[in-house]
Enzyme design. Structure first.
Site, PDB file in Angstrom:
ATOM      1  NE  ARG A  81      81.668  44.571  41.309  1.00 32.28           N
ATOM      2  CZ  ARG A  81      81.692  45.886  41.548  1.00 32.28           C
ATOM      3  NH1 ARG A  81      81.991  46.717  40.594  1.00 32.28           N
ATOM      4  NH2 ARG A  81      81.429  46.363  42.737  1.00 32.28           N
ATOM      5  NE  ARG A  90      85.530  45.329  44.621  1.00 28.54           N
ATOM      6  CZ  ARG A  90      84.581  46.238  44.713  1.00 28.54           C
ATOM      7  NH1 ARG A  90      84.457  47.141  43.808  1.00 28.54           N
ATOM      8  NH2 ARG A  90      83.744  46.212  45.730  1.00 28.54           N
ATOM      9  CG  ASP A  93      85.146  49.203  41.659  1.00 27.88           C
ATOM     10  OD1 ASP A  93      83.949  49.396  41.366  1.00 27.88           O
ATOM     11  OD2 ASP A  93      85.726  49.865  42.528  1.00 27.88           O
ATOM     12  CG  ASP A  95      84.263  53.507  41.568  1.00 24.34           C
ATOM     13  OD1 ASP A  95      83.201  52.884  41.352  1.00 24.34           O
ATOM     14  OD2 ASP A  95      84.987  53.276  42.535  1.00 24.34           O
TER      15      ASP A  95
HETATM   16  N1  LIG Z   1      80.687  58.191  40.875  1.00 19.87           N
HETATM   17  C1  LIG Z   1      80.249  56.906  40.897  1.00 19.87           C
HETATM   18  N2  LIG Z   1      80.881  55.942  40.191  1.00 19.87           N
HETATM   19  C2  LIG Z   1      80.438  54.666  40.215  1.00 19.87           C
HETATM   20  N3  LIG Z   1      79.359  54.224  40.940  1.00 19.87           N
HETATM   21  C3  LIG Z   1      78.725  55.173  41.657  1.00 19.87           C
HETATM   22  C4  LIG Z   1      79.134  56.531  41.676  1.00 19.87           C
HETATM   23  N4  LIG Z   1      78.304  57.232  42.483  1.00 19.87           N
HETATM   24  C5  LIG Z   1      77.434  56.356  42.958  1.00 19.87           C
HETATM   25  N5  LIG Z   1      77.650  55.109  42.460  1.00 19.87           N
HETATM   26  C6  LIG Z   1      76.842  53.939  42.799  1.00 19.87           C
HETATM   27  O1  LIG Z   1      77.601  53.060  43.619  1.00 19.87           O
HETATM   28  C7  LIG Z   1      76.976  51.780  43.490  1.00 19.87           C
HETATM   29  C8  LIG Z   1      77.826  50.725  44.106  1.00 19.87           C
HETATM   30  O2  LIG Z   1      79.058  50.718  43.445  1.00 19.87           O
HETATM   31  P1  LIG Z   1      80.119  49.603  43.889  1.00 19.87           P
HETATM   32  O3  LIG Z   1      79.414  48.338  44.228  1.00 19.87           O
HETATM   33  O4  LIG Z   1      81.166  49.563  42.818  1.00 19.87           O
HETATM   34  O5  LIG Z   1      80.671  50.250  45.226  1.00 19.87           O
HETATM   35  P2  LIG Z   1      82.172  49.974  45.716  1.00 19.87           P
HETATM   36  O6  LIG Z   1      83.073  50.137  44.504  1.00 19.87           O
HETATM   37  O7  LIG Z   1      82.241  48.688  46.449  1.00 19.87           O
HETATM   38  O8  LIG Z   1      82.410  51.164  46.732  1.00 19.87           O
HETATM   39  P3  LIG Z   1      82.829  52.648  46.288  1.00 19.87           P
HETATM   40  O9  LIG Z   1      81.605  53.175  45.557  1.00 19.87           O
HETATM   41  O10 LIG Z   1      83.112  53.335  47.583  1.00 19.87           O
HETATM   42  O11 LIG Z   1      84.025  52.563  45.381  1.00 19.87           O
HETATM   43  C9  LIG Z   1      76.755  51.676  41.979  1.00 19.87           C
HETATM   44  O12 LIG Z   1      75.702  50.786  41.703  1.00 19.87           O
HETATM   45  C10 LIG Z   1      76.414  53.114  41.595  1.00 19.87           C
HETATM   46  O13 LIG Z   1      75.003  53.255  41.414  1.00 19.87           O
HETATM   47  N1  LIG Z   2      93.598  49.493  46.732  1.00 25.75           N
HETATM   48  C1  LIG Z   2      92.281  49.497  46.465  1.00 25.75           C
HETATM   49  N2  LIG Z   2      91.398  49.349  47.464  1.00 25.75           N
HETATM   50  C2  LIG Z   2      90.069  49.342  47.191  1.00 25.75           C
HETATM   51  C3  LIG Z   2      89.606  49.474  45.867  1.00 25.75           C
HETATM   52  C4  LIG Z   2      90.563  49.638  44.833  1.00 25.75           C
HETATM   53  O1  LIG Z   2      90.222  49.764  43.631  1.00 25.75           O
HETATM   54  N3  LIG Z   2      91.869  49.635  45.170  1.00 25.75           N
HETATM   55  N4  LIG Z   2      88.270  49.480  45.588  1.00 25.75           N
HETATM   56  C5  LIG Z   2      87.393  49.363  46.574  1.00 25.75           C
HETATM   57  C6  LIG Z   2      85.959  49.392  46.241  1.00 25.75           C
HETATM   58  O2  LIG Z   2      85.548  50.655  46.064  1.00 25.75           O
HETATM   59  C7  LIG Z   2      87.778  49.246  47.990  1.00 25.75           C
HETATM   60  N5  LIG Z   2      89.179  49.202  48.193  1.00 25.75           N
END
Ligand SMILES: Nc1ncnc2c1ncn2[C@@H]1O[C@H](COP(=O)(O)OP(=O)(O)OP(=O)(O)O)[C@@H](O)[C@H]1O
Ligand SMILES: Nc1nc2c(c(=O)[nH]1)N=C(CO)CN2
Length: 157
Positions: A81, A90, A93, A95
């Site tokens: 990552r 990235r 990702d 979530d």
């Molecule tokens: N539902 C969730 N899914 C994934 N990560 C989560 C969730 N809730 C909290 N986190 C936390 O978010 C932290 C940062 O995740 P990441 O760096 O992927 O953020 P991002 O993808 O840039 O922003 P976003 O979280 O808004 O998508 C992870 O280390 C995790 O601990």
């Molecule tokens: N279209 C799109 N935009 C993003 C995305 C993603 O997966 N798709 N993920 C992000 C980090 O959370 C921020 N912005």
């Protein structure tokens, strides 16, 4: 009920990155039941970056939400990552969007994902495979959230 994860990539071979993440989750004992189409989406949040390829997968697992999150984070690490900046480019990702009707508010884990109702790149694939799934906090179906987000967009124009 069911569990949904969002997948995204905007670095490298985006389609292969998503497929590899799903393969790795399967090897870790996660059952991937359904996968939405892979859709190209404009970047949300930080806009000066390449378009993303996004998808949502419905999965089954006996793992707890916290254990599942660790598996997602471990899979991101295994795939090298690279995250250039918050919300930025990235290669992968992952979530956790929804886990049945669970509501979790921890610093490291928030379920449902706290911003999913505002994310076209989440709702567009999710409505393909789970339009009737109810958001346990907003008490609305995915389909309703999707329609409301589209109406908000129309208001802006
Ligand atoms: N539902 C969730 N899914 C994934 N990560 C989560 C969730 N809730 C909290 N986190 C936390 O978010 C932290 C940062 O995740 P990441 O760096 O992927 O953020 P991002 O993808 O840039 O922003 P976003 O979280 O808004 O998508 C992870 O280390 C995790 O601990
Ligand atoms: N279209 C799109 N935009 C993003 C995305 C993603 O997966 N798709 N993920 C992000 C980090 O959370 C921020 N912005």
């Amino acid at each position: 009920m069911a569990i949904y994860i969002a997948l995204g990539s905007n670095l490298g071979d985006k389609e292969n990155n998503l497929k590899e993440a799903l393969r790795r989750l399967t090897k870790k004992g996660i059952t991937v039941c359904r996968v939405s189409g892979f859709i190209s989406t404009a970047p949300y949040g930080v806009v000066d970056q390449p378009d993303f390829l996004n998808a949502v997968a419905e999965i089954e697992t006996d793992k707890s939400p916290a254990e599942l999150l660790q598996i997602l984070l471990q899979t991101e690490r295994e795939m090298g990552r690279k995250r250039v900046r918050r919300w930025g480019e990235r290669n992968i990702d992952l979530d956790l969007l929804l886990y049945d009707d669970r509501i979790i508010e921890l610093p490291e884990l928030k379920v449902p994902h706290p911003d999913m109702q505002n994310r076209d790149f989440v709702l567009r694939p999710l409505v393909q495979i789970a339009p009737h799934m109810v958001h346990p906090v907003l008490k609305k179906t995915v389909e309703q959230l999707w329609k409301e987000m589209q109406d908000r967009g129309k208001e802006k124009t």
